[in-house]
Write a protein that holds these residues in place. Structure first.
Motif, PDB file in Angstrom:
ATOM      1  N   PHE A 298       0.777  -1.316   0.101  1.00  0.00           N
ATOM      2  CA  PHE A 298       0.067  -0.134   0.027  1.00  0.00           C
ATOM      3  C   PHE A 298       0.769   1.168   0.061  1.00  0.00           C
ATOM      4  O   PHE A 298       0.546   2.241  -0.464  1.00  0.00           O
ATOM      5  CB  PHE A 298      -1.004   0.063   1.155  1.00  0.00           C
ATOM      6  N   THR A 299       2.095   1.120   0.781  1.00  0.00           N
ATOM      7  CA  THR A 299       2.830   2.304   0.881  1.00  0.00           C
ATOM      8  C   THR A 299       3.389   2.664  -0.531  1.00  0.00           C
ATOM      9  O   THR A 299       3.501   3.827  -0.861  1.00  0.00           O
ATOM     10  CB  THR A 299       3.858   2.272   1.978  1.00  0.00           C
ATOM     11  N   ILE A 300       3.878   1.595  -1.269  1.00  0.00           N
ATOM     12  CA  ILE A 300       4.568   2.245  -2.566  1.00  0.00           C
ATOM     13  C   ILE A 300       3.597   2.493  -3.729  1.00  0.00           C
ATOM     14  O   ILE A 300       3.913   3.302  -4.387  1.00  0.00           O
ATOM     15  CB  ILE A 300       5.405   0.650  -3.080  1.00  0.00           C
ATOM     16  N   SER A 301       2.324   2.099  -3.551  1.00  0.00           N
ATOM     17  CA  SER A 301       1.231   2.451  -4.235  1.00  0.00           C
ATOM     18  C   SER A 301       0.820   4.081  -4.099  1.00  0.00           C
ATOM     19  O   SER A 301       0.441   4.757  -4.880  1.00  0.00           O
ATOM     20  CB  SER A 301      -0.095   1.761  -4.281  1.00  0.00           C
ATOM     21  N   GLN A 302       1.099   4.734  -2.803  1.00  0.00           N
ATOM     22  CA  GLN A 302       0.849   6.101  -2.642  1.00  0.00           C
ATOM     23  C   GLN A 302       2.209   7.020  -2.901  1.00  0.00           C
ATOM     24  O   GLN A 302       2.186   7.852  -3.362  1.00  0.00           O
ATOM     25  CB  GLN A 302       0.892   5.974  -0.857  1.00  0.00           C
ATOM     26  N   LEU A 303       3.470   6.165  -2.800  1.00  0.00           N
ATOM     27  CA  LEU A 303       4.554   6.857  -3.022  1.00  0.00           C
ATOM     28  C   LEU A 303       4.756   7.034  -4.684  1.00  0.00           C
ATOM     29  O   LEU A 303       5.236   8.089  -4.964  1.00  0.00           O
ATOM     30  CB  LEU A 303       5.912   6.308  -2.694  1.00  0.00           C
ATOM     31  N   GLU A 304       4.348   5.950  -5.420  1.00  0.00           N
ATOM     32  CA  GLU A 304       4.605   6.165  -6.975  1.00  0.00           C
ATOM     33  C   GLU A 304       3.347   5.735  -7.611  1.00  0.00           C
ATOM     34  O   GLU A 304       3.330   4.407  -8.105  1.00  0.00           O
ATOM     35  CB  GLU A 304       5.871   5.308  -7.164  1.00  0.00           C
ATOM     36  N   PRO A 305       2.317   6.421  -7.505  1.00  0.00           N
ATOM     37  CA  PRO A 305       0.994   6.069  -8.194  1.00  0.00           C
ATOM     38  C   PRO A 305       1.180   5.849  -9.717  1.00  0.00           C
ATOM     39  O   PRO A 305       0.412   5.143 -10.250  1.00  0.00           O
ATOM     40  CB  PRO A 305       0.126   7.276  -7.841  1.00  0.00           C
ATOM     41  N   ASP A 306       2.181   6.657 -10.388  1.00  0.00           N
ATOM     42  CA  ASP A 306       2.028   6.335 -11.651  1.00  0.00           C
ATOM     43  C   ASP A 306       2.812   4.726 -11.952  1.00  0.00           C
ATOM     44  O   ASP A 306       2.233   4.156 -12.985  1.00  0.00           O
ATOM     45  CB  ASP A 306       3.155   7.530 -12.454  1.00  0.00           C
ATOM     46  N   GLN A 307       3.811   4.443 -11.470  1.00  0.00           N
ATOM     47  CA  GLN A 307       4.348   3.171 -11.447  1.00  0.00           C
ATOM     48  C   GLN A 307       3.447   1.956 -10.951  1.00  0.00           C
ATOM     49  O   GLN A 307       3.382   0.803 -11.444  1.00  0.00           O
ATOM     50  CB  GLN A 307       5.684   3.057 -10.814  1.00  0.00           C
ATOM     51  N   PHE A 308       2.566   2.271  -9.858  1.00  0.00           N
ATOM     52  CA  PHE A 308       1.818   1.379  -9.204  1.00  0.00           C
ATOM     53  C   PHE A 308       0.366   1.967  -9.141  1.00  0.00           C
ATOM     54  O   PHE A 308       0.048   2.475  -7.740  1.00  0.00           O
ATOM     55  CB  PHE A 308       2.323   1.135  -7.788  1.00  0.00           C
ATOM     56  N   PRO A 309      -0.271   1.824 -10.136  1.00  0.00           N
ATOM     57  CA  PRO A 309      -1.735   2.661 -10.286  1.00  0.00           C
ATOM     58  C   PRO A 309      -2.665   1.937  -9.172  1.00  0.00           C
ATOM     59  O   PRO A 309      -3.580   3.007  -8.666  1.00  0.00           O
ATOM     60  CB  PRO A 309      -2.070   2.355 -11.597  1.00  0.00           C
ATOM     61  N   THR A 310      -2.493   0.910  -8.726  1.00  0.00           N
ATOM     62  CA  THR A 310      -3.573   0.366  -7.734  1.00  0.00           C
ATOM     63  C   THR A 310      -2.789  -0.508  -6.577  1.00  0.00           C
ATOM     64  O   THR A 310      -1.716  -0.795  -6.759  1.00  0.00           O
ATOM     65  CB  THR A 310      -4.367  -0.791  -8.263  1.00  0.00           C
ATOM     66  N   PRO A 311      -3.318  -0.297  -5.579  1.00  0.00           N
ATOM     67  CA  PRO A 311      -2.621  -1.231  -4.079  1.00  0.00           C
ATOM     68  C   PRO A 311      -2.453  -2.533  -4.477  1.00  0.00           C
ATOM     69  O   PRO A 311      -1.401  -3.074  -4.136  1.00  0.00           O
ATOM     70  CB  PRO A 311      -3.705  -1.111  -3.159  1.00  0.00           C
ATOM     71  N   PHE A 312      -3.154  -3.133  -5.689  1.00  0.00           N
ATOM     72  CA  PHE A 312      -2.938  -4.592  -5.751  1.00  0.00           C
ATOM     73  C   PHE A 312      -1.378  -4.839  -6.614  1.00  0.00           C
ATOM     74  O   PHE A 312      -0.656  -5.779  -6.139  1.00  0.00           O
ATOM     75  CB  PHE A 312      -3.784  -5.239  -6.840  1.00  0.00           C
ATOM     76  N   GLU A 313      -1.319  -3.868  -7.421  1.00  0.00           N
ATOM     77  CA  GLU A 313       0.312  -3.856  -7.902  1.00  0.00           C
ATOM     78  C   GLU A 313       1.350  -3.691  -6.898  1.00  0.00           C
ATOM     79  O   GLU A 313       2.322  -4.289  -7.199  1.00  0.00           O
ATOM     80  CB  GLU A 313       0.314  -2.622  -9.174  1.00  0.00           C
ATOM     81  N   GLY A 314       1.071  -2.852  -6.073  1.00  0.00           N
ATOM     82  CA  GLY A 314       1.982  -2.447  -4.878  1.00  0.00           C
ATOM     83  C   GLY A 314       2.203  -3.935  -4.239  1.00  0.00           C
ATOM     84  O   GLY A 314       3.287  -4.260  -3.861  1.00  0.00           O
ATOM     85  N   ILE A 315       1.186  -4.587  -3.922  1.00  0.00           N
ATOM     86  CA  ILE A 315       1.081  -5.734  -3.224  1.00  0.00           C
ATOM     87  C   ILE A 315       1.945  -6.868  -3.805  1.00  0.00           C
ATOM     88  O   ILE A 315       2.634  -7.699  -3.296  1.00  0.00           O
ATOM     89  CB  ILE A 315      -0.215  -6.264  -2.468  1.00  0.00           C
ATOM     90  N   TRP A 316       1.398  -6.976  -5.110  1.00  0.00           N
ATOM     91  CA  TRP A 316       2.247  -7.830  -6.133  1.00  0.00           C
ATOM     92  C   TRP A 316       3.650  -7.561  -6.041  1.00  0.00           C
ATOM     93  O   TRP A 316       4.650  -8.514  -6.047  1.00  0.00           O
ATOM     94  CB  TRP A 316       1.663  -7.959  -7.412  1.00  0.00           C
ATOM     95  N   TRP A 317       4.212  -6.432  -6.294  1.00  0.00           N
ATOM     96  CA  TRP A 317       5.601  -6.089  -6.095  1.00  0.00           C
ATOM     97  C   TRP A 317       6.272  -6.489  -4.642  1.00  0.00           C
ATOM     98  O   TRP A 317       7.376  -7.053  -4.778  1.00  0.00           O
ATOM     99  CB  TRP A 317       5.560  -4.671  -6.465  1.00  0.00           C
ATOM    100  N   SER A 318       5.608  -6.334  -3.671  1.00  0.00           N
ATOM    101  CA  SER A 318       6.032  -6.498  -2.477  1.00  0.00           C
ATOM    102  C   SER A 318       6.163  -7.988  -2.208  1.00  0.00           C
ATOM    103  O   SER A 318       7.225  -8.482  -1.827  1.00  0.00           O
ATOM    104  CB  SER A 318       5.422  -5.805  -1.160  1.00  0.00           C
ATOM    105  N   LEU A 319       5.317  -8.904  -2.720  1.00  0.00           N
ATOM    106  CA  LEU A 319       5.389 -10.056  -2.513  1.00  0.00           C
ATOM    107  C   LEU A 319       6.628 -10.786  -3.460  1.00  0.00           C
ATOM    108  O   LEU A 319       7.093 -11.736  -2.870  1.00  0.00           O
ATOM    109  CB  LEU A 319       4.068 -10.820  -3.050  1.00  0.00           C
ATOM    110  N   VAL A 320       6.513 -10.567  -4.846  1.00  0.00           N
ATOM    111  CA  VAL A 320       7.482 -11.143  -5.515  1.00  0.00           C
ATOM    112  C   VAL A 320       8.942 -10.598  -5.058  1.00  0.00           C
ATOM    113  O   VAL A 320      10.004 -11.275  -5.186  1.00  0.00           O
ATOM    114  CB  VAL A 320       7.500 -10.808  -6.975  1.00  0.00           C
ATOM    115  N   THR A 321       9.025  -9.320  -4.341  1.00  0.00           N
ATOM    116  CA  THR A 321      10.405  -8.925  -3.737  1.00  0.00           C
ATOM    117  C   THR A 321      10.877  -9.598  -2.809  1.00  0.00           C
ATOM    118  O   THR A 321      11.963 -10.013  -2.471  1.00  0.00           O
ATOM    119  CB  THR A 321      10.146  -7.257  -3.882  1.00  0.00           C
TER     120      THR A 321
END
Length: 331
Positions: free
Chosen positions: A32-55
């Protein structure tokens, strides 16, 4: 006060479960935090959660990546925090699996199933009984209780081993005696006959005390203890002293290989004797008439059980009554 109680309850959970909750919270928080910091790169919280999971799992597909300094710093912090927890999670999960498997082998793991068959005492008779149950009742779980074995003699999932004294309530409860369908008690081969029968009756009392309705079959070695076994609540008694002597004398008086003939009348070989309640349409018919009808169904009628009396090969005109039970050979 409620928070402290919840914390204490949390600390009682298995280690792998506690770590998995922490990992889950880390993934959600950083996602959720990364989706707030970079909304262009992570347009939805789901993309942010996916990124944090694979990372955090060190997979790193590269389909999403932070571009700003703040986002990359967040990613580094997450890797340092999350990687350690994810490693601890898999380590604790592996350790828990190994511990459970070891507990299953050494007989310390409780059985949690129901409608199972409990066999008490390990000997060749118990081993043969396990073979028959696996062949003719494969859907039943089997629980073996014995104090002389150091580890389970079987590795199958359907056969569970409990180490301990079977007359002990705690051991019987570990075998989930209250949910058992039936219990077979074999005589202890390491004791003399009189003491072995006393031990069998003591076990029977413990079993019936915890589950009065469970069907029990016990092996009795001496005639003096048969009445005590009945008083203790045995549903069926196998009188070894009678069975063995009868087979031996029959083998002497009959043609050779009489014992082999008896062995063929076994569920293992596909042909066995059974006791069936008479059907309403057969009441009032003669033994000959019922025999002929059952023979058409590939069953052989050879006796009648009326109350406590068993009549083998009665006269052909013998009339069958309402409460009779039929002794049948079937395959």
């Amino acid at each position: 006060m409620k928070i402290s109680k919840l914390w204490i309850q949390y600390l009682k959970w298995p280690l792998y479960l506690r770590i998995s909750i922490i990992v889950f919270m880390i993934i959600l928080t950083f996602g959720f935090t990364i989706s707030q910091l970079e909304p262009d790169q992570f347009p939805t919280p789901f993309e942010g959660i996916w990124w944090s999971l694979v990372t955090i799992s060190t997979v790193g597909y590269g389909d999403f990546a932070p571009k700003t300094v703040a986002g990359r710093i967040l990613g580094m912090v997450m890797i340092f925090i999350g990687a350690s927890f994810i490693t601890a999670y898999f380590s604790s999960l592996s350790a828990s699996t190994v511990k459970k498997q070891n507990a299953r082998i050494d007989g310390s793991l409780p059985f949690t199933g129901s409608q199972h068959v409990i066999i008490i005492g390990w000997n060749e008779k118990a081993n043969e009984l396990v073979k028959m149950l696996r062949k003719h009742r494969p859907f039943h779980s089997i629980v073996l209780i014995d104090s002389s074995l150091n580890s389970s003699p079987y590795l199958e999932e359907k056969i569970h081993f409990i180490k301990g004294e079977p007359a002990n309530d705690r051991i019987l409860e570990r075998a989930n005696i209250k949910e058992a369908q039936s219990v077979f008690i074999t005589a202890d081969q390491h004791k003399n006959e009189q003491y072995a029968d006393m031990q069998t009756i003591l076990i029977l009392l413990a079993v019936k005390g915890l589950n009065p309705s469970v069907y029990t079959v016990c092996e009795i070695l001496t005639e003096t203890q048969t009445n005590n076994a009945l008083r203790a609540g045995a549903d069926e008694m196998i009188k070894s002293y009678q069975l063995t002597s009868h087979v031996m004398i029959s083998s002497f008086l009959s043609p050779p290989q009489y014992s082999q003939i008896l062995m063929e009348l076994s569920p293992v070989n596909g042909t066995y004797t059974t006791l069936e309640r008479i059907q309403n349409e057969l009441v009032g018919l003669t033994f000959q008439e019922v025999h002929d009808q059952l023979f058409e169904c590939e069953k052989i009628l050879f006796g009648i059980k009326r109350g406590e009396e068993i009549v083998i090969n009665p006269p052909r005109h013998y009339i069958l009554l309402q409460d009779d039970e039929l002794l049948i050979i079937k395959s």
